[in-house]
Design a protein around this motif. Sequence first.
Motif, mmCIF file in Angstrom:
data_model
loop_
_atom_site.group_PDB
_atom_site.id
_atom_site.type_symbol
_atom_site.label_atom_id
_atom_site.label_comp_id
_atom_site.label_asym_id
_atom_site.label_seq_id
_atom_site.Cartn_x
_atom_site.Cartn_y
_atom_site.Cartn_z
ATOM 1 N N TRP A 1 0.787 -1.227 0.000
ATOM 2 C CA TRP A 1 0.000 0.000 0.000
ATOM 3 C C TRP A 1 0.821 1.281 0.000
ATOM 4 O O TRP A 1 0.236 2.361 0.027
ATOM 5 N N ARG B 1 -9.405 -1.089 -0.601
ATOM 6 C CA ARG B 1 -8.775 0.233 -0.618
ATOM 7 C C ARG B 1 -9.665 1.278 0.044
ATOM 8 O O ARG B 1 -9.163 2.234 0.656
ATOM 9 N N GLU B 2 -10.975 1.141 -0.112
ATOM 10 C CA GLU B 2 -11.879 2.122 0.467
ATOM 11 C C GLU B 2 -11.730 2.198 1.978
ATOM 12 O O GLU B 2 -11.868 3.268 2.589
ATOM 13 N N LEU C 1 -8.970 1.672 3.765
ATOM 14 C CA LEU C 1 -7.750 2.414 4.094
ATOM 15 C C LEU C 1 -7.922 3.905 3.793
ATOM 16 O O LEU C 1 -7.448 4.758 4.558
ATOM 17 N N GLU C 2 -8.577 4.220 2.691
ATOM 18 C CA GLU C 2 -8.778 5.629 2.356
ATOM 19 C C GLU C 2 -9.683 6.304 3.383
ATOM 20 O O GLU C 2 -9.469 7.475 3.732
ATOM 21 N N ALA C 3 -10.685 5.588 3.884
ATOM 22 C CA ALA C 3 -11.544 6.163 4.914
ATOM 23 C C ALA C 3 -10.750 6.435 6.195
ATOM 24 O O ALA C 3 -10.943 7.469 6.850
ATOM 25 N N ARG D 1 -7.556 7.107 6.313
ATOM 26 C CA ARG D 1 -6.676 8.265 6.041
ATOM 27 C C ARG D 1 -7.467 9.563 6.102
ATOM 28 O O ARG D 1 -6.955 10.590 6.574
ATOM 29 N N LEU D 2 -8.707 9.546 5.621
ATOM 30 C CA LEU D 2 -9.525 10.750 5.687
ATOM 31 C C LEU D 2 -9.839 11.141 7.135
ATOM 32 O O LEU D 2 -10.037 12.324 7.443
ATOM 33 N N ASP D 3 -9.854 10.155 8.013
ATOM 34 C CA ASP D 3 -10.084 10.431 9.434
ATOM 35 C C ASP D 3 -8.833 10.907 10.139
ATOM 36 O O ASP D 3 -8.861 11.143 11.361
ATOM 37 N N GLU E 1 0.367 6.524 8.605
ATOM 38 C CA GLU E 1 0.698 5.192 8.134
ATOM 39 C C GLU E 1 0.876 4.216 9.295
ATOM 40 O O GLU E 1 0.393 3.088 9.235
ATOM 41 N N LEU F 1 -2.498 3.573 10.858
ATOM 42 C CA LEU F 1 -3.269 2.773 9.915
ATOM 43 C C LEU F 1 -2.809 1.313 9.949
ATOM 44 O O LEU F 1 -3.620 0.389 9.892
#
Length: 300
Positions: free
Chosen positions: A123, A192-193, A195-197, A199-201, A205, A208
């Motif tokens: 990732w 992926r969604e 992990l992206e959610a 990151r948006l919060d 790394e 996460l």
Amino acid sequence: MSADGAVAAEATAAGKAERSAASRVAGAVSGGLMRVFLLVVGLLWLVPTIGLALSSLRAPADISAGGWWEVFSVPAQITFENYSHLLQDETITNSLLSTVAITVPSTLLVVVIGSLAGYAFAWMDFPGRDWWFLGVVGLLVVPVQVALLPVSQLFGTIGIFETTLGVILFHVAFGLPFAIFLLRNFFAEIPRELLEAARLDGAGELRLFFRVVMPLGGPAIASLGIFQFLWVWNDMLVALIFADSKNPPITVALQQQVRHFGDNVSILAPGAFLSMVIPLAVFFAFQRQFVSGVMAGAVK
């Protein structure tokens, strides 16, 4: 409906009921036969283990006089004196401690480093990522025997030959390619969604990795820990070459005891059984964590 139609319908229903009953009987018989077959195979698979366990509970004179199966006809042969002698033998007890000192760090380092590297390859974007991963995959086909001589020379030059640190480093180096390959492929299947959610919060790394990836990767990490532990614990080739000859791991210590088999059979049998029981206990302990990891990953 005509009389002929009613008769035909009744005959069809009777035929279906007969076939249904026959299929149930056939299924029950085949299932029962399969269970019996698997039970027989499992018992045959356990015969060497049972034989070793019973041999470890017999006196040296009884071992020399007959096979381990004589315990069933003469239960009085069972004694725990062999284990008392084993615990008083410093060679075996020190070898068990040496094995633990090698196996635990080798397993933990491979799991931790392999998890971090697997996440990075799955990732994170960095120059040459795919080429580096191909290099890791290429290392999977390198046999251990090829590296014994050059690594021995390297360890001798830097002063860690015949040390616990040298054995640990060797096991970690050869365990990491498989660990990275396994965990990278597992982590790549995470949506992926998700992990992206995270990151948006505002998750970085490391957060996460520890809060999202590690819980979801429980099944693969547990499997890797089991494989690495069993490989290192049961290894004799690397330990025979790189470990301290005065304080070797249990596999090497038992191999040395075999040379004097007639004099120390009372130590060899319980030592071999103990060296086998410990990884089995660890396997079943990790198996529970493996199942819980699978359930947690399925729920999430």
